[in-house]
Write a protein that holds these residues in place. Structure first.
Motif, PDB file in Angstrom:
ATOM      1  N   TYR A   1       0.868  -1.180   0.000  1.00  0.00           N
ATOM      2  CA  TYR A   1       0.000   0.000   0.000  1.00  0.00           C
ATOM      3  C   TYR A   1       0.905   1.231   0.000  1.00  0.00           C
ATOM      4  O   TYR A   1       1.436   1.630   1.040  1.00  0.00           O
TER       5      TYR A   1
ATOM      6  N   ARG B   1     -15.169   2.296  -5.819  1.00  0.00           N
ATOM      7  CA  ARG B   1     -14.641   3.577  -6.303  1.00  0.00           C
ATOM      8  C   ARG B   1     -13.884   3.384  -7.596  1.00  0.00           C
ATOM      9  O   ARG B   1     -13.277   2.338  -7.813  1.00  0.00           O
TER      10      ARG B   1
ATOM     11  N   GLU C   1     -13.978   0.763   7.913  1.00  0.00           N
ATOM     12  CA  GLU C   1     -12.592   0.316   7.940  1.00  0.00           C
ATOM     13  C   GLU C   1     -12.050   0.153   9.362  1.00  0.00           C
ATOM     14  O   GLU C   1     -10.873  -0.135   9.554  1.00  0.00           O
TER      15      GLU C   1
ATOM     16  N   ARG D   1      -3.549  12.805  11.933  1.00  0.00           N
ATOM     17  CA  ARG D   1      -3.524  13.232  10.532  1.00  0.00           C
ATOM     18  C   ARG D   1      -3.918  14.695  10.375  1.00  0.00           C
ATOM     19  O   ARG D   1      -4.522  15.290  11.262  1.00  0.00           O
TER      20      ARG D   1
ATOM     21  N   THR E   1      -7.922  14.291   3.300  1.00  0.00           N
ATOM     22  CA  THR E   1      -7.188  13.531   2.286  1.00  0.00           C
ATOM     23  C   THR E   1      -6.045  12.744   2.915  1.00  0.00           C
ATOM     24  O   THR E   1      -5.831  11.574   2.613  1.00  0.00           O
ATOM     25  N   ASP E   2      -5.304  13.393   3.801  1.00  0.00           N
ATOM     26  CA  ASP E   2      -4.198  12.728   4.470  1.00  0.00           C
ATOM     27  C   ASP E   2      -4.721  11.534   5.268  1.00  0.00           C
ATOM     28  O   ASP E   2      -4.161  10.441   5.213  1.00  0.00           O
TER      29      ASP E   2
ATOM     30  N   LYS F   1      -7.480   9.871   4.775  1.00  0.00           N
ATOM     31  CA  LYS F   1      -7.982   8.879   3.832  1.00  0.00           C
ATOM     32  C   LYS F   1      -6.842   8.005   3.323  1.00  0.00           C
ATOM     33  O   LYS F   1      -6.922   6.792   3.330  1.00  0.00           O
ATOM     34  N   LEU F   2      -5.735   8.652   2.915  1.00  0.00           N
ATOM     35  CA  LEU F   2      -4.621   7.911   2.351  1.00  0.00           C
ATOM     36  C   LEU F   2      -3.898   7.061   3.387  1.00  0.00           C
ATOM     37  O   LEU F   2      -3.493   5.948   3.114  1.00  0.00           O
ATOM     38  N   GLN F   3      -3.744   7.594   4.583  1.00  0.00           N
ATOM     39  CA  GLN F   3      -2.911   6.894   5.562  1.00  0.00           C
ATOM     40  C   GLN F   3      -3.688   5.923   6.439  1.00  0.00           C
ATOM     41  O   GLN F   3      -3.127   4.971   6.958  1.00  0.00           O
TER      42      GLN F   3
ATOM     43  N   ARG G   1      -7.194   4.937   5.593  1.00  0.00           N
ATOM     44  CA  ARG G   1      -8.289   4.394   4.797  1.00  0.00           C
ATOM     45  C   ARG G   1      -9.661   4.853   5.298  1.00  0.00           C
ATOM     46  O   ARG G   1     -10.690   4.338   4.843  1.00  0.00           O
TER      47      ARG G   1
ATOM     48  N   MET H   1     -12.731   5.299   2.858  1.00  0.00           N
ATOM     49  CA  MET H   1     -12.503   4.522   1.642  1.00  0.00           C
ATOM     50  C   MET H   1     -13.408   3.300   1.573  1.00  0.00           C
ATOM     51  O   MET H   1     -13.266   2.468   0.693  1.00  0.00           O
ATOM     52  N   GLY H   2     -14.320   3.193   2.499  1.00  0.00           N
ATOM     53  CA  GLY H   2     -15.202   2.028   2.511  1.00  0.00           C
ATOM     54  C   GLY H   2     -16.457   2.268   1.687  1.00  0.00           C
ATOM     55  O   GLY H   2     -16.608   3.297   1.043  1.00  0.00           O
TER      56      GLY H   2
ATOM     57  N   CYS I   1     -19.466   3.100   2.417  1.00  0.00           N
ATOM     58  CA  CYS I   1     -20.341   4.244   2.710  1.00  0.00           C
ATOM     59  C   CYS I   1     -19.775   5.510   2.084  1.00  0.00           C
ATOM     60  O   CYS I   1     -20.444   6.544   2.064  1.00  0.00           O
ATOM     61  N   GLN I   2     -18.561   5.426   1.547  1.00  0.00           N
ATOM     62  CA  GLN I   2     -17.928   6.526   0.812  1.00  0.00           C
ATOM     63  C   GLN I   2     -17.879   7.810   1.633  1.00  0.00           C
ATOM     64  O   GLN I   2     -18.048   8.899   1.110  1.00  0.00           O
TER      65      GLN I   2
ATOM     66  N   ARG J   1     -20.013   8.812   3.958  1.00  0.00           N
ATOM     67  CA  ARG J   1     -21.290   9.411   4.348  1.00  0.00           C
ATOM     68  C   ARG J   1     -21.495   9.392   5.858  1.00  0.00           C
ATOM     69  O   ARG J   1     -22.179  10.248   6.399  1.00  0.00           O
ATOM     70  N   ILE J   2     -20.889   8.407   6.539  1.00  0.00           N
ATOM     71  CA  ILE J   2     -21.036   8.337   7.989  1.00  0.00           C
ATOM     72  C   ILE J   2     -19.856   9.033   8.668  1.00  0.00           C
ATOM     73  O   ILE J   2     -20.031   9.881   9.542  1.00  0.00           O
TER      74      ILE J   2
ATOM     75  N   ARG K   1     -16.918  11.749  -6.651  1.00  0.00           N
ATOM     76  CA  ARG K   1     -16.665  11.070  -7.937  1.00  0.00           C
ATOM     77  C   ARG K   1     -17.657   9.946  -8.096  1.00  0.00           C
ATOM     78  O   ARG K   1     -18.081   9.360  -7.102  1.00  0.00           O
TER      79      ARG K   1
ATOM     80  N   ILE L   1     -27.541   3.596   3.578  1.00  0.00           N
ATOM     81  CA  ILE L   1     -26.407   4.498   3.378  1.00  0.00           C
ATOM     82  C   ILE L   1     -25.151   4.067   4.116  1.00  0.00           C
ATOM     83  O   ILE L   1     -24.049   4.282   3.637  1.00  0.00           O
TER      84      ILE L   1
ATOM     85  N   PHE M   1     -24.125   0.916   5.078  1.00  0.00           N
ATOM     86  CA  PHE M   1     -23.567  -0.363   4.647  1.00  0.00           C
ATOM     87  C   PHE M   1     -23.167  -1.284   5.801  1.00  0.00           C
ATOM     88  O   PHE M   1     -22.481  -2.289   5.573  1.00  0.00           O
TER      89      PHE M   1
END
Lengths: 375, 437, 81
Positions: free
Chosen positions: A145, A297, B364, B374, B378-379, B381-383, B385, B388-389, B391-392, B394-395, B412, C50, C52
């Motif tokens: 990763y 995604r 996650e 963090r 974004t930071d 999310k990347l480090q 996750r 990144m699940g 629910c995108q 939303r929670i 997106r 929503i 999941f």
């Protein structure tokens, strides 16, 4: 205070370079405008793979993979390093001939591989469609990763004296790096590790090659190895037209990463529906059950491609008269794989150390020689 | 491929009002919704509720609205969720039919977004235990057949939704231990008095209180942890506090939600401008994107009456009709919404509820400790996750916004997870073209 | 009198009123919908498709949102592990 090395860009290559410089006792400062590993490092698949599209690429990836293997015990859990192995899949007898050729070539180069027939492939990867001719297994290839690995390289560098400055570099000139907020940093050498961003050195012969990826929900046991179709190399070689090639990687989480695509000339980060469709249909062709798998995604990223598909590692001689500019750039789809080797070769050259492999094929100055040859 | 003059996304009160108004004025209308039936959250259908006399209970406003929809001629497409906007005036949706999964392309001349709102969840120790549900979440599950008769429930968090949920659970014969509203009485007072300007809402409030007259309604109180039974791992009690004293409330279930956040993802995907997190609209419900309207909660959390009137306005305007006669009522409902927002503002103590090991991102299992190190969404999310699940975000997005002040980045496609095959649509396959009548 | 149907939850038969959602069947059976990344048992949270958390395997297909599915007679429901 002047640094020995200023590095622009905290992607995986820049971070690996920072650590290598710091380990060598050089005073290093790394400059990053956004988040660590937020560019191609985050967008890519994270494979560590020996690639034989040219002898020089084979050497570099073989060497770099061995460096990753040495790092393995030190990497944090978050880097998710796994030695999954790569399976180069042959769809027909013609591709099987290539498999056997690769098997010999890899063997001659000291890289362990196994050829598998149709039945053996089915045992290794039950979800692959029936009727494939066979495959080449490269068992020591890995999966990682990347953002977590980049973060670890950086954290190690900072722990042994490196510094980081958050800001946007707008000019690099004779050892002086100017940032957008007016800050000026001085260094004996300035290393450009900025991915597809050529703004600091417009003469860089780097073109963007857009790629798409899709990540799925968790399906533990669906996929064991990283799979690549043999057509992947043909796709990577195409200099002008768009192409897709089947490539899929398992994550430790059980999620699947599905790729790959390559497009020139498209600078838009929005995903391209037509290419995405092609890419996913090709993937479903190899693994039909993917059709029903839940896709979470889709995203795009930009690989940095050079004309001869080899990276630029060393002084930027020939691309500029400025002797302070160095490069660690142009890794195309192998930035993750080649990051440790690039860092090592770069520092070898800075210190005048004998490199463990021949560094000549990756020297930036070859670009002018090649240009002269073709003139 | 289906084409309609007007497509309405979301069949809650706003969407129903919009579809009805547009269809009544001669436009072909397609109303698309993810749920098995129309109604959205507040008018969610489900297992019929029979009162003590065995008579079916129904909400007169809901019945009237649904009748109006049916008689208007609008077409309802249930069980389909919009996941992409691939081209101009085009949406892509996916649904389950008896034959399996179906992907459909929807083309419109005008689009009305009535995507509603979702609950805001804030993490605290024990919030992932079985037995802890959202407030609206438990209500939806009960409507879906989850039996709560005889169960002891604590309702906590924030918002008028808590009263509605408690009253509803009471009707299904649960025993409500207490309702803990984090807003203080003084914070709520202006809202309560302004209810006098809105007689129908006063009636709603009074009828809730009548149902719940024995239930303690504790303002200025919030949950600090959910405690499990050590042997079974199930919820045993909830620890509540009012900042001074702390007490345990034994219970079988905790229904907890901290007011609402708007579902603006589709609007963002279409590049509609947002203002303080809500979709920006003019008095005719037009967004910043031509031919795209938005009605109801995504423009501001303002309740049922605002949704109905905004929906009607959007429907009328999209059908080329004037809606000026509704202008003053719309303004009145916006003012109500502003008071609603002020009354239920979240108190700062809620940011300190999670312990280091409390999970913040449930998809996650990312803990508060992982995230606190963090620097940005974004930071993180990347480090870690986080986000990144499936629910995108939303929670965990609204949660991390409250905890750390982070704002998630751009949206997106796909807006929801979809099968891989759903991404592979060929225009040539869309030969079967249906014109909605 | 509302109609009654039977679904199988992790092999156990559960009787539900026709029109019930699958999450309700899992709750009635006392079974979690799924185990999280760190093996915590999880059930439906938001009830509106929503969050999941209510994902389970229904009739052999993984990751189905059970709060958005209506029970059918004979449906086979298993917790996602």
């Amino acid at each position: 205070m002047e640094s020995d090395v200023l590095i622009v860009g905290a992607g995986i290559v820049g971070c690996a370079c920072a650590r290598e410089c710091a380990l060598a006792g050089l005073r290093v400062c790394i400059v990053e405008d956004s988040v660590t590993g937020g560019g191609a490092t985050a967008a890519g698949m994270g494979h560590i793979v020996v690639m034989d599209d040219s002898p020089a690429q084979f050497e570099l990836t073989r060497y770099s993979r061995s460096l990753w293997q040495q790092l393995l015990p030190k990497l944090p859990r978050s880097a998710e390093y796994e030695t999954r192995g790569t399976l180069w899949v042959a769809a027909d007898e013609e591709e099987m001939v290539e498999v056997r050729a690769k098997h010999s070539a890899y063997g001659a180069g000291g890289v362990r591989t196994e050829t598998l027939n149709e039945a053996e492939v089915a045992v290794e990867e039950p979800k692959l469609r029936a009727g494939l001719a066979g495959a080449l297994l490269v068992p020591d290839d890995g999966v990682i990763y990347p953002p977590a690995a980049a973060d670890w390289f950086l954290e190690r560098a900072l722990a042994i004296g490196a510094t980081i400055v958050r800001g946007k570099a707008i000019s690099a000139n004779k050892g002086e790096l100017r940032l957008a907020d007016g800050t000026k940093l001085r260094g004996e050498r300035i290393v450009l590790a900025t991915g597809t961003d050529c703004s600091l050195l417009p003469s860089l012969p780097i073109k963007k090659r857009k790629g798409h990826l899709l990540i799925t929900d968790r399906y533990p046991g669906f996929l064991h190895h990283q799979l690549v179709e043999l057509g992947y190399l043909k796709s990577a070689h195409k200099l002008e037209s768009d192409s897709v090639a089947f490539n899929i990687q398992p994550r430790r989480t059980g999620q699947l990463l599905i790729g790959s695509s390559r497009q020139y000339g498209d600078e838009d980060s929005k995903s391209d529906a037509a290419i995405l469709t092609q890419m996913l249909e090709r993937a479903q062709g190899y693994m039909p059950e993917l059709a029903q798998v839940s896709g979470l995604r889709v995203w795009t990223g930009f690989r940095a491609a050079t004309p001869d598909k080899l990276p630029l590692i060393g002084p930027a001689e020939g691309l500029t008269d400025d002797r302070t500019i160095w490069l660690a750039a142009g890794f195309e789809g192998l930035g993750i794989t080649n990051a440790p080797a690039a860092a090592r070769l770069l520092v070898d050259q800075m210190l005048g150390r004998a490199p463990e492999i021949d560094a000549a094929p990756y020297l930036p100055q070859r670009m002018t020689t090649q240009a002269a040859l073709h003139a | 491929m289906k084409h309609a003059d007007v497509i309405v996304v979301g069949a809650g009160p706003a969407g129903i009002a919009a579809a009805t108004a547009a269809a009544r004025h001669g436009r072909s209308v397609l109303l698309v919704d993810d749920n098995p039936g129309a109604g959205g959250q507040i008018w969610r259908g489900g297992i019929e509720n029979f009162d003590k006399a065995g008579e079916k209970r129904d909400d007169p406003a809901k019945t009237k609205a649904l009748k109006g929809l049916v008689s208007s001629g609008a077409t309802l497409l249930s069980g389909f969720r919009v996941f992409d906007a691939p081209g101009p005036s085009e949406l892509r949706a996916i649904g389950e039919t008896s034959e399996g999964t179906e992907v459909v392309t929807l083309r419109y001349d005008r689009l009305i977004l009535a995507t509603g709102a979702r609950e805001r969840f804030l993490p605290f120790p024990g919030w992932t235990l079985p037995g802890v549900f959202g407030a609206g979440g438990l209500q939806a599950l009960v409507k879906g057949g989850f039996a709560v008769e005889g169960k002891r429930v604590v309702v906590a968090g924030s918002g008028p939704l808590l009263l509605a949920v408690a009253a509803h659970l009471h009707e299904y014969k649960a025993s409500i231990a207490c309702i803990a509203e984090q807003a203080t009485t003084s914070q709520l007072a202006p809202f309560a008095s302004s209810l006098l300007s809105y007689p129908s809402k006063v009636w709603q409030g009074i009828s809730y209180r009548a149902t719940l007259y024995k239930t303690p309604y504790r303002t200025g109180s919030w949950p600090i942890s959910a405690m499990p039974n050590e042997a079974t791992g199930l919820l045993k009690s909830v620890q509540l506090t009012n900042g001074n004293k702390t007490w345990q409330e034994p219970c079988d279930m905790l229904a907890c939600g901290f007011h609402l956040v708007p579902n603006t993802e589709l609007a963002s995907l279409l590049n509609c401008k947002l203002q303080v997190g809500f979709v920006a609209v003019d008095e005719q419900q037009r967004t910043s994107v031509e031919n795209v309207y938005c009605a109801g909660e995504p423009t501001g959390i303002a309740g049922l009456d605002a949704a109905l009137i905004q929906g009607e306005i959007a429907g009328l305007v999209s059908a080329g009709q004037s809606a000026s006669h509704l202008h003053s009522r719309n303004l009145a409902e916006r003012r109500f919404g502003a008071r609603l927002e002020a009354a239920f503002r979240l108190r700062p103590e809620l940011r300190l509820l999670p312990a280091l090991e409390t999970i913040v991102c449930r998809c996650e299992d990312v803990t508060y400790e992982d995230l606190a190190a963090r620097s940005s969404w974004t930071d993180a999310k990347l480090q870690t996750r986080c986000g990144m699940g499936p629910c995108q975000g939303r929670i965990c997005g609204p949660a991390t916004q409250t905890l750390f002040g982070w704002t998630p980045k751009s949206v997106r496609p796909p807006l929801f997870p979809v099968p891989v095959s759903a991404f592979c649509v060929h225009d040539s396959q869309q030969t079967v073209s249906e014109e909605i009548a | 009198m509302p109609e009654s149907i039977t679904v199988l939850v992790n092999g156990m038969p559960v009787q539900m009123q026709a029109g019930s959602i699958v999450s309700a069947a899992l709750l009635k059976a006392g079974e979690p919908c799924r185990l999280s990344v760190t093996a915590e048992p999880r059930t439906a949270l938001c009830g509106m498709g929503i969050c999941f958390e209510c994902r389970a395997t229904v009739n052999g297909v993984r990751h189905r949102r059970t709060c958005q599915m209506i029970c059918c007679d004979g449906m086979v429901v298993e917790s996602d592990r």
